[in-house]
Enzyme design. Sequence first.
Site, PDB file in Angstrom:
ATOM      1  N   GLN A 158      -5.010  -1.408   9.534  1.00 54.72           N
ATOM      2  CA  GLN A 158      -4.955  -2.757   8.958  1.00 54.72           C
ATOM      3  C   GLN A 158      -5.595  -3.783   9.898  1.00 54.72           C
ATOM      4  O   GLN A 158      -5.240  -3.872  11.067  1.00 54.72           O
ATOM      5  CB  GLN A 158      -3.487  -3.124   8.679  1.00 54.72           C
ATOM      6  CG  GLN A 158      -3.286  -4.442   7.969  1.00 54.72           C
ATOM      7  CD  GLN A 158      -3.810  -4.427   6.529  1.00 54.72           C
ATOM      8  OE1 GLN A 158      -3.610  -3.474   5.796  1.00 54.72           O
ATOM      9  NE2 GLN A 158      -4.496  -5.493   6.150  1.00 54.72           N
TER      10      GLN A 158
ATOM     11  N   LYS B 109       0.843  -1.199   0.000  1.00 54.88           N
ATOM     12  CA  LYS B 109       0.000   0.000   0.000  1.00 54.88           C
ATOM     13  C   LYS B 109       0.874   1.243   0.000  1.00 54.88           C
ATOM     14  O   LYS B 109       0.657   2.178  -0.773  1.00 54.88           O
ATOM     15  CB  LYS B 109      -0.927  -0.005   1.229  1.00 54.88           C
ATOM     16  CG  LYS B 109      -2.098  -0.947   1.063  1.00 54.88           C
ATOM     17  CD  LYS B 109      -2.865  -1.167   2.361  1.00 54.88           C
ATOM     18  CE  LYS B 109      -3.938  -2.238   2.129  1.00 54.88           C
ATOM     19  NZ  LYS B 109      -4.570  -2.710   3.353  1.00 54.88           N
TER      20      LYS B 109
ATOM     21  N   ASP C 285     -11.375   2.872   3.982  1.00 54.54           N
ATOM     22  CA  ASP C 285     -11.763   1.463   3.904  1.00 54.54           C
ATOM     23  C   ASP C 285     -13.288   1.327   3.797  1.00 54.54           C
ATOM     24  O   ASP C 285     -13.797   0.258   3.438  1.00 54.54           O
ATOM     25  CB  ASP C 285     -11.291   0.727   5.175  1.00 54.54           C
ATOM     26  CG  ASP C 285     -10.174  -0.262   4.888  1.00 54.54           C
ATOM     27  OD1 ASP C 285      -9.959  -0.587   3.707  1.00 54.54           O
ATOM     28  OD2 ASP C 285      -9.524  -0.712   5.848  1.00 54.54           O
TER      29      ASP C 285
END
Length: 299
Positions: free
Chosen positions: A98, A54, A121
């Site tokens: 995460q 990422k 997200d």
Amino acid sequence: MTAKIIDGKEFAANVRAQVATHVVRLKEEHGITPGLAVILVGEDPASEVYVRNKGKQTVEVGMHSVEHKLDADTTEEALLALIDQLNTDPAIHGILCQLPLPKHLNEELVINSIVPEKDVDGFHISNVGMLSTGQKSMVPCTPLGCLMMLRDHHGSLSGLNAVVVGRSNIVGKPMANLLLRDSCTVTIAHSRTKNIEELCRGADIVVAAVGRPEMITGDWIGKGATVIDVGINRIPHPEKEGKHKLVGDVHFASASQVAGAITPVPGGVGPMTIACLLANTVTACCRINGLAEPEGLTA
Ligand code: NDP
């Protein structure tokens, strides 16, 4: 029939190129560099690989990338304090924590402490609610990637019958909501669903997000249907002892004989997930700054 292969690698490269163009525009016309902060708690090897990728791709498209690596025994208080700081940092437009988090941390609490406009997200309860009521929201990256590929292949999705196999909060449910928003007739199947094969056979679109290697075989697929395989399963390599290979939730060899179009694993949905994270960060940056959103990069 042999299906058209929907090339996720190529598609993702195209999304990244579009993102990079918008980043240049934001810098040149507005003096703004979109910024993404990724938080990793603990040392899960798979998560470390994702976070590294990422960060690398964020920099490649010209964005500002920040990584916060916290010890596995980080307290909830310390994590929330960091999120608080990122929530108000004007250089940061996207925050991603995460998952999974170590067991002592409350995932729901942590996710809901990210301000919804920076929740790239799309897991914050406000974004989930806005997506399900058809309002503008941040959309989870993997389903967004699937939607982009489906729109590209079909043009309009209106009136098509779609079966989403899997009802998780990160893939199945948001996928179903997105397809409904594009006027598909949506069925959500799961582990208790009866006649699942028959349901899939009647669908124009099958999205598989189950986590069971090659469960959906060619005889589940209607002739000419579009198959989006979200699954990523590591199985022992059938020919190379001690080695592994990645397979999807769909049995590619048989399904590709019947389907009209299909995503492979690897190289299908997987590469789209990070590309959509970058797209979401640019979208968040534009919204936060009251600027026009990039077309084609949002749902
Ligand atoms: P979850 O385990 O959270 O959900 C799996 C879903 O599949 C559940 O709803 C479950 O039903 C359903 N299911 C399980 N067994 C069956 C069965 N025999 N028949 C029908 N339905 C079944 O998984 P995720 O949604 O998180 O992930 C799904 C897959 O997608 C995984 O392989 C994962 O690795 C992959 N993935 C890939 C991503 C990418 O970037 N490409 C991103 C995220 C996930 P029930 O609710 O009834 O238990």
